[in-house]
Design a protein around this motif. Structure first.
Motif, PDB file in Angstrom:
ATOM      1  N   GLN A  39     -14.864 -16.458 -28.820  1.00 17.55           N
ATOM      2  CA  GLN A  39     -16.183 -16.433 -28.204  1.00 17.55           C
ATOM      3  C   GLN A  39     -16.339 -15.061 -27.576  1.00 17.55           C
ATOM      4  O   GLN A  39     -15.479 -14.613 -26.829  1.00 17.55           O
ATOM      5  CB  GLN A  39     -16.275 -17.521 -27.129  1.00 17.55           C
ATOM      6  CG  GLN A  39     -17.585 -17.545 -26.395  1.00 17.55           C
ATOM      7  CD  GLN A  39     -17.635 -18.686 -25.390  1.00 17.55           C
ATOM      8  OE1 GLN A  39     -16.671 -19.404 -25.202  1.00 17.55           O
ATOM      9  NE2 GLN A  39     -18.756 -18.841 -24.749  1.00 17.55           N
ATOM     10  N   HIS A  47     -10.502 -19.722 -28.249  1.00 13.14           N
ATOM     11  CA  HIS A  47     -10.773 -21.155 -28.249  1.00 13.14           C
ATOM     12  C   HIS A  47      -9.813 -21.830 -29.208  1.00 13.14           C
ATOM     13  O   HIS A  47      -9.749 -21.475 -30.379  1.00 13.14           O
ATOM     14  CB  HIS A  47     -12.204 -21.441 -28.717  1.00 13.14           C
ATOM     15  CG  HIS A  47     -13.238 -20.825 -27.843  1.00 13.14           C
ATOM     16  ND1 HIS A  47     -13.682 -21.401 -26.691  1.00 13.14           N
ATOM     17  CD2 HIS A  47     -13.895 -19.652 -27.955  1.00 13.14           C
ATOM     18  CE1 HIS A  47     -14.581 -20.632 -26.126  1.00 13.14           C
ATOM     19  NE2 HIS A  47     -14.725 -19.557 -26.866  1.00 13.14           N
ATOM     20  N   ASN A  48      -9.101 -22.791 -28.699  1.00 17.08           N
ATOM     21  CA  ASN A  48      -8.270 -23.616 -29.571  1.00 17.08           C
ATOM     22  C   ASN A  48      -9.120 -24.781 -30.039  1.00 17.08           C
ATOM     23  O   ASN A  48      -9.865 -25.371 -29.260  1.00 17.08           O
ATOM     24  CB  ASN A  48      -7.038 -24.126 -28.829  1.00 17.08           C
ATOM     25  CG  ASN A  48      -6.113 -22.992 -28.456  1.00 17.08           C
ATOM     26  OD1 ASN A  48      -5.782 -22.157 -29.288  1.00 17.08           O
ATOM     27  ND2 ASN A  48      -5.728 -22.934 -27.200  1.00 17.08           N
ATOM     28  N   THR A  49      -9.032 -25.088 -31.306  1.00 19.30           N
ATOM     29  CA  THR A  49      -9.806 -26.187 -31.865  1.00 19.30           C
ATOM     30  C   THR A  49      -8.854 -27.179 -32.515  1.00 19.30           C
ATOM     31  O   THR A  49      -7.790 -26.799 -33.003  1.00 19.30           O
ATOM     32  CB  THR A  49     -10.822 -25.691 -32.916  1.00 19.30           C
ATOM     33  OG1 THR A  49     -10.123 -25.084 -33.993  1.00 19.30           O
ATOM     34  CG2 THR A  49     -11.790 -24.699 -32.311  1.00 19.30           C
ATOM     35  N   SER A  98     -15.876 -22.075 -37.010  1.00 17.37           N
ATOM     36  CA  SER A  98     -16.771 -22.153 -35.867  1.00 17.37           C
ATOM     37  C   SER A  98     -17.095 -20.770 -35.337  1.00 17.37           C
ATOM     38  O   SER A  98     -16.286 -19.849 -35.429  1.00 17.37           O
ATOM     39  CB  SER A  98     -16.166 -23.017 -34.753  1.00 17.37           C
ATOM     40  OG  SER A  98     -14.937 -22.483 -34.346  1.00 17.37           O
ATOM     41  N   ILE A 100     -18.908 -19.135 -31.775  1.00 14.09           N
ATOM     42  CA  ILE A 100     -19.336 -19.477 -30.429  1.00 14.09           C
ATOM     43  C   ILE A 100     -19.810 -18.200 -29.752  1.00 14.09           C
ATOM     44  O   ILE A 100     -19.105 -17.191 -29.747  1.00 14.09           O
ATOM     45  CB  ILE A 100     -18.168 -20.096 -29.632  1.00 14.09           C
ATOM     46  CG1 ILE A 100     -17.648 -21.326 -30.379  1.00 14.09           C
ATOM     47  CG2 ILE A 100     -18.582 -20.438 -28.219  1.00 14.09           C
ATOM     48  CD1 ILE A 100     -16.239 -21.676 -30.061  1.00 14.09           C
ATOM     49  N   ILE A 105     -23.302 -22.709 -30.344  1.00 11.64           N
ATOM     50  CA  ILE A 105     -22.024 -23.146 -30.904  1.00 11.64           C
ATOM     51  C   ILE A 105     -22.342 -23.659 -32.303  1.00 11.64           C
ATOM     52  O   ILE A 105     -23.113 -24.600 -32.468  1.00 11.64           O
ATOM     53  CB  ILE A 105     -21.389 -24.270 -30.065  1.00 11.64           C
ATOM     54  CG1 ILE A 105     -21.117 -23.774 -28.651  1.00 11.64           C
ATOM     55  CG2 ILE A 105     -20.121 -24.789 -30.742  1.00 11.64           C
ATOM     56  CD1 ILE A 105     -20.679 -24.862 -27.689  1.00 11.64           C
ATOM     57  N   VAL A 107     -20.642 -25.006 -35.905  1.00 12.35           N
ATOM     58  CA  VAL A 107     -19.452 -25.498 -36.595  1.00 12.35           C
ATOM     59  C   VAL A 107     -19.869 -25.829 -38.019  1.00 12.35           C
ATOM     60  O   VAL A 107     -20.810 -26.579 -38.244  1.00 12.35           O
ATOM     61  CB  VAL A 107     -18.867 -26.750 -35.911  1.00 12.35           C
ATOM     62  CG1 VAL A 107     -17.618 -27.214 -36.642  1.00 12.35           C
ATOM     63  CG2 VAL A 107     -18.559 -26.476 -34.443  1.00 12.35           C
ATOM     64  N   TYR A 127     -13.537 -33.492 -33.632  1.00 13.84           N
ATOM     65  CA  TYR A 127     -13.356 -32.043 -33.543  1.00 13.84           C
ATOM     66  C   TYR A 127     -13.519 -31.640 -32.086  1.00 13.84           C
ATOM     67  O   TYR A 127     -14.439 -32.099 -31.410  1.00 13.84           O
ATOM     68  CB  TYR A 127     -14.408 -31.345 -34.410  1.00 13.84           C
ATOM     69  CG  TYR A 127     -14.296 -29.843 -34.431  1.00 13.84           C
ATOM     70  CD1 TYR A 127     -13.244 -29.227 -35.092  1.00 13.84           C
ATOM     71  CD2 TYR A 127     -15.243 -29.044 -33.814  1.00 13.84           C
ATOM     72  CE1 TYR A 127     -13.140 -27.850 -35.127  1.00 13.84           C
ATOM     73  CE2 TYR A 127     -15.146 -27.671 -33.840  1.00 13.84           C
ATOM     74  CZ  TYR A 127     -14.084 -27.079 -34.502  1.00 13.84           C
ATOM     75  OH  TYR A 127     -13.983 -25.709 -34.529  1.00 13.84           O
ATOM     76  N   SER A 128     -12.625 -30.811 -31.594  1.00 13.74           N
ATOM     77  CA  SER A 128     -12.747 -30.358 -30.215  1.00 13.74           C
ATOM     78  C   SER A 128     -12.543 -28.847 -30.132  1.00 13.74           C
ATOM     79  O   SER A 128     -11.812 -28.261 -30.930  1.00 13.74           O
ATOM     80  CB  SER A 128     -11.760 -31.087 -29.302  1.00 13.74           C
ATOM     81  OG  SER A 128     -10.433 -30.726 -29.627  1.00 13.74           O
ATOM     82  N   ILE A 129     -13.213 -28.263 -29.138  1.00 12.18           N
ATOM     83  CA  ILE A 129     -13.127 -26.823 -28.874  1.00 12.18           C
ATOM     84  C   ILE A 129     -12.879 -26.680 -27.381  1.00 12.18           C
ATOM     85  O   ILE A 129     -13.629 -27.240 -26.570  1.00 12.18           O
ATOM     86  CB  ILE A 129     -14.441 -26.093 -29.219  1.00 12.18           C
ATOM     87  CG1 ILE A 129     -14.920 -26.431 -30.618  1.00 12.18           C
ATOM     88  CG2 ILE A 129     -14.286 -24.591 -29.035  1.00 12.18           C
ATOM     89  CD1 ILE A 129     -16.331 -25.938 -30.919  1.00 12.18           C
ATOM     90  N   ASP A 130     -11.837 -25.924 -27.011  1.00  8.92           N
ATOM     91  CA  ASP A 130     -11.590 -25.742 -25.583  1.00  8.92           C
ATOM     92  C   ASP A 130     -12.166 -24.410 -25.102  1.00  8.92           C
ATOM     93  O   ASP A 130     -12.696 -23.618 -25.886  1.00  8.92           O
ATOM     94  CB  ASP A 130     -10.103 -25.884 -25.258  1.00  8.92           C
ATOM     95  CG  ASP A 130      -9.247 -24.739 -25.765  1.00  8.92           C
ATOM     96  OD1 ASP A 130      -9.771 -23.825 -26.441  1.00  8.92           O
ATOM     97  OD2 ASP A 130      -8.035 -24.740 -25.485  1.00  8.92           O
TER      98      ASP A 130
END
Length: 156
Positions: A39, A47-49, A98, A100, A105, A107, A127-130
């Protein structure tokens, strides 16, 4: 005559293979895949996904259902659950890319097929994005570069 019988048997065998491939339901799920996106908001943020998905859980012979996208933000992590993500039955791998930025955002999910069958099934995708900063974002979810969901979300 023999040729017609052989062709008929081959067509029947191929149909059975496709039918059996479509009707087999595997509930073991897929392993979680981890990817990294970045990002750019002044200083780069990593960002870990995580991406996980089920095997086909619903076989449809006619048409596809609209996907249901359920975003959830908690403690800097944006979790996306997509129900009824439709694809062709067979052996496949879901991949994502992805992007960002400060306001958006995006994806983009893709499917890599090892084999396909003549049917359509739906799967569930998690799906997750930190490291998502609190704020308002335009969330765009694509399926092979075609927008399937676009809506403003608030992460707080």
């Amino acid at each position: 005559m023999k040729r017609t019988i052989i062709i008929s048997l081959l067509v029947a065998a191929m149909g059975m293979i496709a039918f059996v491939g479509c009707e087999k339901e595997d509930t073991t799920g897929r392993p979680t895949v981890t990817a990294v996106a970045s990002q750019t908001t002044g200083s780069p943020t990593t960002h870990n996904t995580t991406l996980s998905y089920t095997d086909c859980h619903s076989h449809q012979s006619k048409g596809m259902y609209d996907p249901v996208v359920l975003p959830n933000y908690d403690n800097g992590v944006l979790q996306l659950t997509i129900e009824n993500f439709c694809l062709t039955c067979g052996v496949y791998t879901i991949v994502e890319e992805s992007e960002i930025d400060v306001q958006t955002i995006t994806v983009d999910f893709g499917v890599i097929y090892e084999s396909q069958a003549n049917c359509i099934c739906s799967i569930d995708v998690d799906y997750s994005i930190d490291n998502i900063k609190p704020g308002n974002y335009e969330l765009i979810i694509k399926d092979r570069n075609i927008v399937m969901y676009q809506e403003e979300i608030t992460c707080e």
